[in-house]
Design a protein around this motif. Structure first.
Motif, PDB file in Angstrom:
ATOM      1  N   VAL A 110     -46.203  24.865 -32.748  1.00  0.00           N
ATOM      2  CA  VAL A 110     -45.948  24.286 -34.072  1.00  0.00           C
ATOM      3  C   VAL A 110     -45.541  25.385 -35.063  1.00  0.00           C
ATOM      4  N   ARG A 111     -46.217  26.527 -34.973  1.00  0.00           N
ATOM      5  CA  ARG A 111     -45.874  27.646 -35.863  1.00  0.00           C
ATOM      6  C   ARG A 111     -44.445  28.124 -35.599  1.00  0.00           C
ATOM      7  N   ASN A 112     -44.083  28.228 -34.334  1.00  0.00           N
ATOM      8  CA  ASN A 112     -42.727  28.660 -33.987  1.00  0.00           C
ATOM      9  C   ASN A 112     -41.680  27.659 -34.468  1.00  0.00           C
ATOM     10  N   LEU A 113     -41.976  26.387 -34.298  1.00  0.00           N
ATOM     11  CA  LEU A 113     -41.036  25.353 -34.732  1.00  0.00           C
ATOM     12  C   LEU A 113     -40.896  25.343 -36.253  1.00  0.00           C
ATOM     13  N   GLU A 114     -41.984  25.606 -36.953  1.00  0.00           N
ATOM     14  CA  GLU A 114     -41.927  25.658 -38.408  1.00  0.00           C
ATOM     15  C   GLU A 114     -41.066  26.838 -38.865  1.00  0.00           C
ATOM     16  N   GLU A 140     -37.328  18.043 -35.688  1.00  0.00           N
ATOM     17  CA  GLU A 140     -38.305  17.127 -36.286  1.00  0.00           C
ATOM     18  C   GLU A 140     -39.010  16.293 -35.218  1.00  0.00           C
ATOM     19  N   GLU A 141     -38.241  15.776 -34.273  1.00  0.00           N
ATOM     20  CA  GLU A 141     -38.815  14.956 -33.211  1.00  0.00           C
ATOM     21  C   GLU A 141     -39.755  15.773 -32.326  1.00  0.00           C
ATOM     22  N   LEU A 142     -39.354  16.999 -31.997  1.00  0.00           N
ATOM     23  CA  LEU A 142     -40.173  17.846 -31.138  1.00  0.00           C
ATOM     24  C   LEU A 142     -41.460  18.262 -31.843  1.00  0.00           C
ATOM     25  N   THR A 143     -41.369  18.584 -33.126  1.00  0.00           N
ATOM     26  CA  THR A 143     -42.563  18.972 -33.883  1.00  0.00           C
ATOM     27  C   THR A 143     -43.575  17.831 -33.909  1.00  0.00           C
ATOM     28  N   ASP A 144     -43.099  16.608 -34.127  1.00  0.00           N
ATOM     29  CA  ASP A 144     -43.995  15.448 -34.121  1.00  0.00           C
ATOM     30  C   ASP A 144     -44.636  15.265 -32.749  1.00  0.00           C
ATOM     31  N   SER A 145     -43.851  15.439 -31.677  1.00  0.00           N
ATOM     32  CA  SER A 145     -44.365  15.267 -30.321  1.00  0.00           C
ATOM     33  C   SER A 145     -45.442  16.292 -30.002  1.00  0.00           C
ATOM     34  N   VAL A 146     -45.168  17.541 -30.341  1.00  0.00           N
ATOM     35  CA  VAL A 146     -46.136  18.606 -30.061  1.00  0.00           C
ATOM     36  C   VAL A 146     -47.405  18.419 -30.889  1.00  0.00           C
ATOM     37  N   SER A 147     -47.247  18.065 -32.151  1.00  0.00           N
ATOM     38  CA  SER A 147     -48.405  17.880 -33.035  1.00  0.00           C
ATOM     39  C   SER A 147     -49.324  16.770 -32.544  1.00  0.00           C
ATOM     40  N   GLU A 174     -34.848  33.983 -35.853  1.00  0.00           N
ATOM     41  CA  GLU A 174     -36.024  33.164 -35.556  1.00  0.00           C
ATOM     42  C   GLU A 174     -36.080  32.789 -34.082  1.00  0.00           C
ATOM     43  N   LEU A 175     -34.930  32.603 -33.466  1.00  0.00           N
ATOM     44  CA  LEU A 175     -34.902  32.321 -32.030  1.00  0.00           C
ATOM     45  C   LEU A 175     -35.471  33.512 -31.259  1.00  0.00           C
ATOM     46  N   GLU A 176     -35.097  34.710 -31.652  1.00  0.00           N
ATOM     47  CA  GLU A 176     -35.597  35.912 -30.996  1.00  0.00           C
ATOM     48  C   GLU A 176     -37.101  36.064 -31.207  1.00  0.00           C
ATOM     49  N   LEU A 177     -37.581  35.732 -32.415  1.00  0.00           N
ATOM     50  CA  LEU A 177     -39.018  35.803 -32.688  1.00  0.00           C
ATOM     51  C   LEU A 177     -39.781  34.768 -31.866  1.00  0.00           C
ATOM     52  N   ASN A 178     -39.189  33.582 -31.715  1.00  0.00           N
ATOM     53  CA  ASN A 178     -39.794  32.557 -30.863  1.00  0.00           C
ATOM     54  C   ASN A 178     -39.933  33.076 -29.439  1.00  0.00           C
ATOM     55  N   LEU A 179     -38.859  33.680 -28.946  1.00  0.00           N
ATOM     56  CA  LEU A 179     -38.866  34.193 -27.583  1.00  0.00           C
ATOM     57  C   LEU A 179     -39.914  35.295 -27.414  1.00  0.00           C
TER      58      LEU A 179
END
Length: 245
Positions: free
Chosen positions: A158-162, A138-145, A182-187
């Motif tokens: 943001v899409r990856n974090l969602e 949550e904190e990282l998503t807010d920071s990136v946004s 989801e971690l693998e998809l992020n990577l």
């Protein structure tokens, strides 16, 4: 409540909880309470039910692959479970669904869980670990946004974090495998966009956000790998793998 590693255990826990709900409650309210979401969020409820159906099929498949058991006996609970999940009227009374979750069905799932649990070789995440990941996400998503990152890169992160947030919401159903996927998809998305990431990492105002993002993914990677008692996805940090220091 600790989320079990094997699918039959997760299905047993979810349906046992559902069985206890008042029969005159609306179906959407029952599933919303179980999944920890708003009853008005129809899209997420339907997505979670789709995941629950997949969990049912996954459990059946694993039971069918177990040797030296009476498969017909072990698969009996799924007749009523599949009948229940074939209904999609979220505004109906829960009683019509609840009747399918009788004691023989619950006990049958319990036997399936016991049998599959003997095949499992990894543990689930602790509630404290899951809460830490959710808070950091949550904190990282807010920071990136709110950052000044280049628009396309910001949208990517943001899409990856969602996607990871959705995996955490579905943890009760998908277990640790959903987070790992989801971690693998992020990577994978980072590999596809590594040149864009490298360029942004050269800019001081962008570098700190990118570093936070990689640190977050590294933390999840370590947590998942520890729980599954396997090596991490990489021997190095993910930032080194992408070529960003």
């Amino acid at each position: 409540m600790e989320v079990k590693t094997e699918p039959a255990g997760r299905l047993f826990d979810i349906l046992s909880e559902a069985k206890k709900k008042p029969p005159n409650t609306k179906v959407r309210k029952v599933w919303a309470d179980i999944f920890g979401i708003e009853a008005t969020d129809t899209g997420t409820i339907l997505r979670m039910l789709a995941d629950l159906i997949q969990l049912t099929y996954k459990t059946k498949s694993q039971i069918q692959n177990v040797d030296n058991i009476d498969h017909e006996l072990y698969l009996k609970p799924f007749i009523k479970i599949e009948a229940m999940l074939s209904q999609i009227n979220l505004d109906a009374q829960w009683q019509s669904w609840q009747q399918q979750i009788d004691e023989p069905t619950i006990y049958g799932l319990q036997f399936c869980s016991d049998r599959l649990n003997r095949e499992a070789n990894f543990t689930s995440l602790k509630a404290s670990e899951l809460d830490q990941i959710k808070k950091a996400l949550e904190e990282l998503t807010d920071s990136v946004s709110n950052s000044q990152l280049e628009t396309s890169l910001k949208l990517l992160l943001v899409r990856n974090l969602e996607s990871l947030r959705q995996a955490l919401i579905a943890y009760k159903i998908k277990g640790i495998d959903g987070i790992e996927t989801e971690l693998e998809l992020n990577l994978g998305s980072l590999f596809l966009n590594k040149e864009k990431i490298k360029i942004s990492a050269d800019k001081q105002e962008s570098k700190s956000f990118i570093q936070k993002y990689f640190k977050f993914l590294d933390g999840i990677n370590k947590t998942v790998s520890t729980a599954k008692q396997v090596d991490q996805l990489t021997g190095n940090s993910l930032s080194k793998l992408i070529g960003v220091e």
